[in-house]
Design a protein around this motif. Structure first.
Motif, PDB file in Angstrom:
ATOM      1  N   ILE A 132       0.845  -1.194   0.000  1.00  0.00           N
ATOM      2  CA  ILE A 132       0.000   0.000   0.000  1.00  0.00           C
ATOM      3  C   ILE A 132       0.883   1.247   0.000  1.00  0.00           C
ATOM      4  O   ILE A 132       0.645   2.193  -0.744  1.00  0.00           O
ATOM      5  N   GLN A 133       1.913   1.227   0.824  1.00  0.00           N
ATOM      6  CA  GLN A 133       2.817   2.360   0.941  1.00  0.00           C
ATOM      7  C   GLN A 133       3.553   2.617  -0.379  1.00  0.00           C
ATOM      8  O   GLN A 133       3.641   3.764  -0.838  1.00  0.00           O
ATOM      9  N   ILE A 134       4.054   1.579  -1.006  1.00  0.00           N
ATOM     10  CA  ILE A 134       4.790   1.723  -2.270  1.00  0.00           C
ATOM     11  C   ILE A 134       3.862   2.209  -3.382  1.00  0.00           C
ATOM     12  O   ILE A 134       4.202   3.118  -4.138  1.00  0.00           O
ATOM     13  N   GLN A 146      13.477   5.998  -7.259  1.00  0.00           N
ATOM     14  CA  GLN A 146      14.582   6.488  -6.439  1.00  0.00           C
ATOM     15  C   GLN A 146      14.067   7.337  -5.278  1.00  0.00           C
ATOM     16  O   GLN A 146      14.523   7.196  -4.146  1.00  0.00           O
ATOM     17  N   GLU A 147      13.093   8.199  -5.548  1.00  0.00           N
ATOM     18  CA  GLU A 147      12.518   9.033  -4.497  1.00  0.00           C
ATOM     19  C   GLU A 147      11.808   8.178  -3.442  1.00  0.00           C
ATOM     20  O   GLU A 147      11.912   8.447  -2.243  1.00  0.00           O
ATOM     21  N   PRO A 155      16.787   0.104  -0.097  1.00  0.00           N
ATOM     22  CA  PRO A 155      17.527   0.139  -1.363  1.00  0.00           C
ATOM     23  C   PRO A 155      16.601   0.238  -2.583  1.00  0.00           C
ATOM     24  O   PRO A 155      15.479  -0.280  -2.571  1.00  0.00           O
ATOM     25  N   LEU A 156      17.105   0.888  -3.633  1.00  0.00           N
ATOM     26  CA  LEU A 156      16.350   1.063  -4.864  1.00  0.00           C
ATOM     27  C   LEU A 156      15.919  -0.283  -5.443  1.00  0.00           C
ATOM     28  O   LEU A 156      14.774  -0.445  -5.870  1.00  0.00           O
ATOM     29  N   GLY A 157      16.796  -1.271  -5.430  1.00  0.00           N
ATOM     30  CA  GLY A 157      16.458  -2.599  -5.946  1.00  0.00           C
ATOM     31  C   GLY A 157      15.292  -3.231  -5.189  1.00  0.00           C
ATOM     32  O   GLY A 157      14.444  -3.910  -5.782  1.00  0.00           O
TER      33      GLY A 157
END
Length: 176
Positions: A132-134, A146-147, A155-157
């Protein structure tokens, strides 16, 4: 009109199909655009730009990669983010009065009401809190991956993997 038939008519550049497309999807796309841009006039301009892009690029739509609405939603989202990042938009925002920022004081339930306007609230509520957050950051607040990585301090990955997994989970729920 069935989606397949609508796409065929759009590919033939049938004006009636464009009218039907606009009538069926403009309110939902406008809601997503406005949710990111928070300016009625800018949102209307972006909506117009989005429909021009849809009309001009309908031949790049691939049914096997997803639904027409999802494809259009991505165009709307990307066009809005491009507008937000543009130098002209950023300069125009420097002189706005504080009245334009009242929305920042709204509670999160209003965001969920806007999500419901495009009919996916009930599906998103069933996802894990991290999903939900993502989804909120990437799709409804216009963050880049990235933000989102910086905001969530992961991490970005991990953001990319979780986003892909969450979207797959959401897609499976919607298709059930």
């Amino acid at each position: 009109m069935e989606q397949e038939l609508l796409v065929k008519e759009l590919l033939l550049k049938n004006n009636n199909s464009f009218t039907l497309l606009y009538d069926n999807y403009s309110k939902n796309l406008y809601g997503v655009i406005y949710n990111l841009i928070r300016n009625r006039e800018e949102a209307e301009d972006v909506l117009q730009e989005v429909f021009v892009k849809i009309w001009n690029n309908i031949d790049s739509y691939n049914e096997s990669k997803g639904r027409l609405y999802t494809w259009m939603l991505n165009i709307a989202r990307n066009t809005t983010i491009d507008r937000l990042r543009s130098k002209g938009f950023n300069n125009s925002q420097k002189n706005l009065s504080s009245d334009n920022f009242v929305y920042m004081l709204e509670d999160n339930s209003k965001t969920m009401n806007r999500i419901d306007a495009i009919g996916i609230k009930r599906f998103i509520k069933k996802l894990k809190p991290k999903c939900i957050q993502i989804i909120e950051l990437l799709f409804f607040q216009g963050y880049t991956q990235q933000e989102a990585s910086d905001e969530l301090e992961i991490p970005l990955g991990t953001v990319k993997t979780q986003n892909r997994n969450c979207m797959n989970e959401l897609r499976m729920m919607i298709n059930e």
